[in-house]
Motif scaffolding. Structure first.
Motif, PDB file in Angstrom:
ATOM      1  N   SER B   5       0.836  -1.199   0.000  1.00  0.00           N
ATOM      2  CA  SER B   5       0.000   0.000   0.000  1.00  0.00           C
ATOM      3  C   SER B   5       0.870   1.248   0.000  1.00  0.00           C
ATOM      4  N   LEU B   6       0.387   2.266  -0.694  1.00  0.00           N
ATOM      5  CA  LEU B   6       1.139   3.506  -0.820  1.00  0.00           C
ATOM      6  C   LEU B   6       1.054   4.333   0.463  1.00  0.00           C
ATOM      7  N   PHE B   7      -0.021   4.112   1.228  1.00  0.00           N
ATOM      8  CA  PHE B   7      -0.187   4.851   2.476  1.00  0.00           C
ATOM      9  C   PHE B   7      -0.407   3.879   3.627  1.00  0.00           C
ATOM     10  N   ARG B   8       0.176   4.197   4.773  1.00  0.00           N
ATOM     11  CA  ARG B   8       0.005   3.336   5.951  1.00  0.00           C
ATOM     12  C   ARG B   8      -0.332   4.219   7.151  1.00  0.00           C
ATOM     13  N   PRO B   9      -0.969   3.617   8.164  1.00  0.00           N
ATOM     14  CA  PRO B   9      -1.259   4.387   9.362  1.00  0.00           C
ATOM     15  C   PRO B   9       0.037   4.822  10.029  1.00  0.00           C
TER      16      PRO B   9
ATOM     17  N   LEU C 151      -3.111   8.696   7.936  1.00  0.00           N
ATOM     18  CA  LEU C 151      -2.324   7.929   6.963  1.00  0.00           C
ATOM     19  C   LEU C 151      -1.182   8.767   6.404  1.00  0.00           C
ATOM     20  N   ALA C 152      -0.048   8.112   6.210  1.00  0.00           N
ATOM     21  CA  ALA C 152       1.105   8.770   5.606  1.00  0.00           C
ATOM     22  C   ALA C 152       1.707   7.825   4.575  1.00  0.00           C
ATOM     23  N   PRO C 153       2.492   8.371   3.648  1.00  0.00           N
ATOM     24  CA  PRO C 153       3.105   7.506   2.629  1.00  0.00           C
ATOM     25  C   PRO C 153       3.919   6.397   3.282  1.00  0.00           C
ATOM     26  N   SER C 154       3.843   5.210   2.689  1.00  0.00           N
ATOM     27  CA  SER C 154       4.547   4.083   3.309  1.00  0.00           C
ATOM     28  C   SER C 154       5.969   3.949   2.771  1.00  0.00           C
ATOM     29  N   GLU C 155       6.311   4.754   1.802  1.00  0.00           N
ATOM     30  CA  GLU C 155       7.704   4.736   1.355  1.00  0.00           C
ATOM     31  C   GLU C 155       8.175   6.176   1.197  1.00  0.00           C
ATOM     32  N   ALA C 176       6.277  13.571  12.099  1.00  0.00           N
ATOM     33  CA  ALA C 176       5.646  12.264  12.270  1.00  0.00           C
ATOM     34  C   ALA C 176       6.610  11.128  11.947  1.00  0.00           C
ATOM     35  N   GLY C 177       7.836  11.494  11.567  1.00  0.00           N
ATOM     36  CA  GLY C 177       8.826  10.467  11.250  1.00  0.00           C
ATOM     37  C   GLY C 177       8.599   9.801   9.891  1.00  0.00           C
ATOM     38  N   VAL C 178       7.907  10.509   9.010  1.00  0.00           N
ATOM     39  CA  VAL C 178       7.684   9.953   7.664  1.00  0.00           C
ATOM     40  C   VAL C 178       8.867  10.344   6.780  1.00  0.00           C
ATOM     41  N   PRO C 179       9.545   9.362   6.186  1.00  0.00           N
ATOM     42  CA  PRO C 179      10.726   9.702   5.369  1.00  0.00           C
ATOM     43  C   PRO C 179      10.345  10.432   4.080  1.00  0.00           C
ATOM     44  N   LYS C 258       7.035   5.849  -5.470  1.00  0.00           N
ATOM     45  CA  LYS C 258       5.704   5.485  -5.957  1.00  0.00           C
ATOM     46  C   LYS C 258       4.654   6.483  -5.493  1.00  0.00           C
ATOM     47  N   VAL C 259       5.063   7.388  -4.582  1.00  0.00           N
ATOM     48  CA  VAL C 259       4.123   8.428  -4.143  1.00  0.00           C
ATOM     49  C   VAL C 259       4.731   9.793  -4.458  1.00  0.00           C
ATOM     50  N   LEU C 261       3.784  13.781  -4.529  1.00  0.00           N
ATOM     51  CA  LEU C 261       2.813  14.771  -4.082  1.00  0.00           C
ATOM     52  C   LEU C 261       3.119  16.112  -4.724  1.00  0.00           C
TER      53      LEU C 261
END
Lengths: 400, 113, 464
Positions: B5-9, C151-155, C176-179, C258-259, C261
């Motif tokens: 998934s492109l987004f995760r919690p 929700l935040a990008p997972s990569e 939030a620690g999102v890379p 893949k994301v 913005l």
């Protein structure tokens, strides 16, 4: 490519056409074919009102008796439009079907076809319920018959206007957009037309001004009881193809078709208020809801289909619902063709030809006597009231 | 699937534990967070294509998340063309990819002419 | 025969539950008007304060104090006694104050003596190659995912474009620690030079400027690769985004993700005001249309209808709240609940506050003016996402005599899809203006017609 900015220094021509709608462009095209130098004056942009945003029905079915000869001749041109203009305006000979939903409708359509046959017209055919369902398999089972005209169809309105415009421009017609005609003066054997961009002059003037034609008719001494009205249409999201013919209904107002791109266009004589000064028709959803009701009765599976856009076009309606076509009764070198009362799209190709004959030859072989501006006794402005619908005249939709 | 998934919690302690609901997407059962939009739920569950476009039938997915772009249209409980970013997810929802212009009758897919 | 059920009558109807809408409702309620507010969401907040009533402490921390301040307005709104219709899609606002809306699959209508439109802003379209691919979203969209679903990008994600919201999101992701893979900024040094002319005014709005600098330095401290002056942006990928190609300092670059913005500012959402045939002007600084209004936000020629908030031109959340209050005061005065004196004395401090809030705008507008190439794209780029019409198609229509956006609908269904022109309107105006060599003002905009949001035939026939 034709230059889209006409030369404002050329202000003289043989003919000035007022109105850049389908009829104006068809007039300009046919006049140019007869070798005339033509200037078109358009108040907004070509095809802005009724011509550009109507339902695009190419329909002989259900017309007033007086219009039938013209509509049959016009339909022949529609079938050849590609050769004539180099663009067929996406004319699709899908046929048109008027559905009967009950016994009362069956009586109505039988009467109608008998009347036509007594006048020698055989293009409208009675069909039974089974045939109707063969033509439109998805239609509600309660449909029990109809009138079928296989050579009718539909086209894309704005593209039709554009096709005539481009063909006319290729023959040297000058099209001036955002140039509203204001005043007509006959001086030294010529007409002088005043606009905000200066004065243009020509030997002849053609009044193709649609909803605004009444004021020019009055200026040249032919006052007519024209009413400016709005007509509504709505269009849906795209769907896979489920209906080929254009549909109408015998017992209630409907004009319904699916375009090749899958969108469904819904209308059918839905009048609405107009802001005449603002040149804008006001969409009335209460009335559109009745159309939605008709459509979902005939096609229950369309209940979930979103309407994406609704619009209202501005159109000229005559009290007897047929147009004014013919020379002025009071002034020299004026030809009128307006007041098509929301079913003029199909007539566009032939009316331009008739106009060119009236201008160039002073006469036409087409039977246009019923459309004379003189058929109305002189009326006062207060008398010019609502249009009276002629029984069994099915208006196609109009405008955005 | 959710691994792609492109987004995760966001990880981390949250004051209200996220409760989940069960939905179905194209026949697949998914556990998703309660109280979010269908679009958010699908994105977090690894759905990256919501529909195919009506002209070229190319894949599309949410772009604006605020009801403006209409890229996130899906079929929800049999109703086509729902804006998934504006619909809150509910337990038991059956959601389907919307392919081009959807048939309204029998769920068959069809392209353009 | 269908009958759309006609509902109640109100002194004021407000459309939109962001800071402007809530403030207008609160102000009018405080003067004793009966007020209804309609909004598409399940909870108040609009986009800027999305989910504010349900945000957990951690989310509030990540999103920062500006977001948290929305809770105050929301609380005041909830105790104001306004009738709040949630999940209501308004699909028509009539010039007479009739409001048709869809709620729970039912078409309903109400009538209000006066109307405040507070439908806010939307992200400016960012038409570049590949922008229709899955995985490409607006930065604002990603922020909504953060606010509304945690929700935040997972990569590692790419942020590309320009404007405060882009950096704010970057800052929130860092917290939030999102890379973040890279920030690819389209702002170049000449923008800074141009904006310097507005620096004095902007300095007067120092706290806000300081906030902006803080965001930027946080991003830099976060060791995020930062490319400035990026041009030739193009999203890579065939059926989903795989990365972004761009040029910096004459060098072609490529970053994988893949994301992606995208963001280049927000623009007023003007669907309602256009549909009311209100007069709009082209704002050459903010590069968008704004409705013509008086000092209270009243639409020219429509004395009973007002606009408040970003729908008037982009001013931000705090300015929007003030504009909402100003409209609310005038609505109350027209309704005879307060006299002109009371209205004006209440309005005076608000006007001072509004001026303060708007002081930084010229600086931001000039500094983050979206690049021409990202607004008026090359021929191959899709402009109308719904009907897949390219910039080249539109230029082709112009060559055939198409002089404005309304004809593009007839030429090639441009703007005729479900989004009703929201995602292509500005681009179409500018593409035509460029092709004809005239101003956007002369080209004009789409005629927007109801339904403002699609309604099904069944809903319309009232059988749903």
């Amino acid at each position: 490519m034709v230059s889209q900015t006409p030369d404002l220094s050329k202000r003289e021509a043989d003919v000035i056409v007022i109105g850049g709608g389908l009829h104006g462009m068809s007039s300009a095209f046919h006049l140019a074919r007869r070798g005339k130098r033509v200037i078109v004056l358009e108040a907004d942009y070509c095809g802005r009102h009724a011509s550009g945003v109507n339902a695009g029905g190419v329909r002989t079915l259900g017309r007033d008796l007086a219009e039938i000869p013209l509509s049959l001749a016009s339909r022949d041109i529609w079938h050849e439009l590609g050769e004539l203009l180099g663009d067929d305006a996406d004319f699709t000979p899908s046929g048109q079907l008027l559905v009967a939903e009950n016994e009362k409708d069956i009586v109505t359509i039988n009467k109608r076809v008998a009347l036509l046959e007594s006048h020698g017209f055989t293009h409208e055919k009675i069909i039974d319920g089974k045939t109707a369902h063969e033509l439109v398999p998805t239609i509600s089972p309660h449909v029990c018959g109809g009138i079928w005209v296989k050579d009718d169809g539909h086209a894309l309105p704005y593209r039709a206007v554009t096709a005539f415009r481009l063909a006319a421009q290729r023959m040297g017609v000058a099209v001036h957009e955002t140039t509203p005609a204001q005043r007509l003066d006959w001086r030294d054997g010529r007409w002088h037309v005043t606009t905000p961009r200066g004065t243009f002059s020509a030997e002849h003037v053609v009044n193709n001004a649609g909803a605004w034609a009444g004021e020019f008719a009055a200026q040249v001494g032919d006052p007519v009881p024209l009413e400016i009205g709005g007509l509504m249409l709505m269009i849906t999201y795209r769907l896979p193809a489920f209906v080929k013919p254009v549909l109408g209904a015998a017992g209630r107002p409907l004009s319904f078709k699916q375009f090749a791109n899958g969108t469904v266009l819904i209308g059918g004589g839905l009048r609405c208020p107009v802001d005449v000064i603002g040149r804008h028709g006001e969409v009335d959803f209460i009335r559109l809801a009745s159309s939605a009701q008709t459509v979902t009765d005939l096609f229950p599976h369309l209940r979930e289909l979103p309407v994406n856009r609704a619009w209202a076009g501005v159109e000229a309606f005559m009290p007897d619902n047929i147009p004014v076509i013919g020379p002025s009764l009071s002034s020299p070198n004026i030809v009128h063709a307006f007041g098509f009362s929301a079913h003029g799209f199909e007539l566009g190709p032939i009316v331009g030809r008739i106009v060119s004959e009236l201008v160039c030859d002073g006469t036409t072989a087409h039977p246009i006597a019923p459309f004379s501006a003189g058929r109305f006794r002189p009326v006062t402005a207060t008398e010019a009231g609502a249009a009276v619908p002629v029984p069994f005249s099915i208006p196609t939709g109009v405008p955005r | 699937m959710a691994t792609n998934s492109l987004f995760r919690p966001l990880q981390g302690p949250s004051s209200t534990p996220a409760r989940s609901v069960k939905i179905e997407f194209d026949g697949r059962a998914l556990q998703v967070q309660e109280g979010v939009s269908v679009a958010a739920a699908l994105l977090s569950a690894g759905v990256s294509r919501f529909r195919t476009s009506v002209v070229s039938e190319t894949p599309r997915a949410p772009y604006c998340m605020m009801g403006v772009c209409f890229e996130c249209l899906v079929e929800i409980d049999g109703q086509a063309s729902r804006q998934s970013c504006l619909v809150q997810v509910r337990d038991g929802m059956k959601i389907q990819t919307q392919r081009g212009p959807r048939a309204l009758t029998d769920g068959t897919e069809a392209g353009n002419e | 025969m269908s009958d759309i059920q006609t509902g109640d009558r109100y002194d004021l109807a407000v459309v939109g539950a962001g800071p402007a809408g809530m403030s207008a409702a609160i102000t009018a309620r405080a003067r004793g008007l009966n007020v209804v507010l309609l909004d598409e969401q399940e909870a108040v907040g609009g986009q800027i304060y999305r989910n504010i009533t349900r945000a957990n402490p951690r989310a509030l921390d990540v999103l920062g104090p500006d977001y948290a301040s929305g809770a105050r307005i929301a609380d005041a709104f909830h105790i104001s006694g306004t009738v709040h219709l949630t999940g209501a899609s308004v699909w028509q606002v009539g010039r007479d104050g009739t409001i048709n809306y869809l709620r729970g699959g039912k078409v309903s209508s109400l009538h209000a003596t006066q109307v405040v439109l507070a439908s806010g802003a939307m992200e400016r379209p960012f038409p570049i190659p590949g922008w229709t691919l899955p995985g490409v979203l607006g930065a604002g969209a990603a922020q909504i995912l953060l606010k509304s679903a945690d929700l935040a990008p997972s990569e590692p994600v790419i942020l590309a474009g320009c404007g405060p919201l882009l950096y704010l999101l970057g800052w929130q992701y860092l917290r939030a620690g999102v890379p973040i893979k890279a920030v690819i900024d389209t702002t170049d040094t000449t923008d800074y030079v141009r904006a310097a002319g507005h620096l004095i005014e902007a300095l007067a709005a120092w706290p806000m400027l300081k906030k902006g600098l803080k965001l930027m330095s946080a991003l830099k401290k976060g060791k995020v690769p930062f490319y400035r002056g990026a041009t030739n942006l193009a999203v890579q990928g065939t059926d989903a985004a795989t990365g972004l190609r761009f040029t910096v300092g004459g060098k072609d670059m490529h970053v994988d993700s893949k994301v992606i913005l995208l963001h280049q500012g927000v623009v007023p959402n003007t669907q309602f005001t256009w549909s009311l045939r209100a007069k709009h002007s082209w704002n050459d600084v903010q590069l968008c249309w704004t409705p013509d209004v008086d000092a209270w936000g009243r639409l020219e020629g429509l004395p009973n209808i007002y606009v408040a908030g970003d729908g008037l031109g982009i001013g931000g959340a705090l300015a929007a709240a003030v504009q909402g209050q100003l409209a609310g005061l005038e609505v109350a005065a027209v309704a005879g609940k307060i006299d002109a004196g009371a209205r004006d004395s209440a309005a005076a401090p608000l006007r001072a506050e509004l001026a303060k809030q708007l002081r930084i705008r010229p600086f931001l507008d000039v500094l983050y003016r979206p690049k021409d190439a990202n607004r008026v794209p090359a021929d191959a780029v899709t402009v109308c996402r719904c009907e897949e019409v390219t910039a080249g198609d539109i230029r082709g229509y112009v060559a055939l005599g198409c002089s404005g956006p309304n004809q593009t609908k007839s030429f090639g269904r441009c703007g005729m899809g479900p989004c009703q022109g929201r995602l292509c309107g500005l681009t179409v105006t500018e593409v035509i203006a460029q092709a004809r060599g005239v101003s956007p003002s002369e080209v004009g905009y789409y005629r927007i017609r109801p339904p403002i949001k699609p309604v099904t035939l069944g809903e319309l026939a009232n059988e749903a």
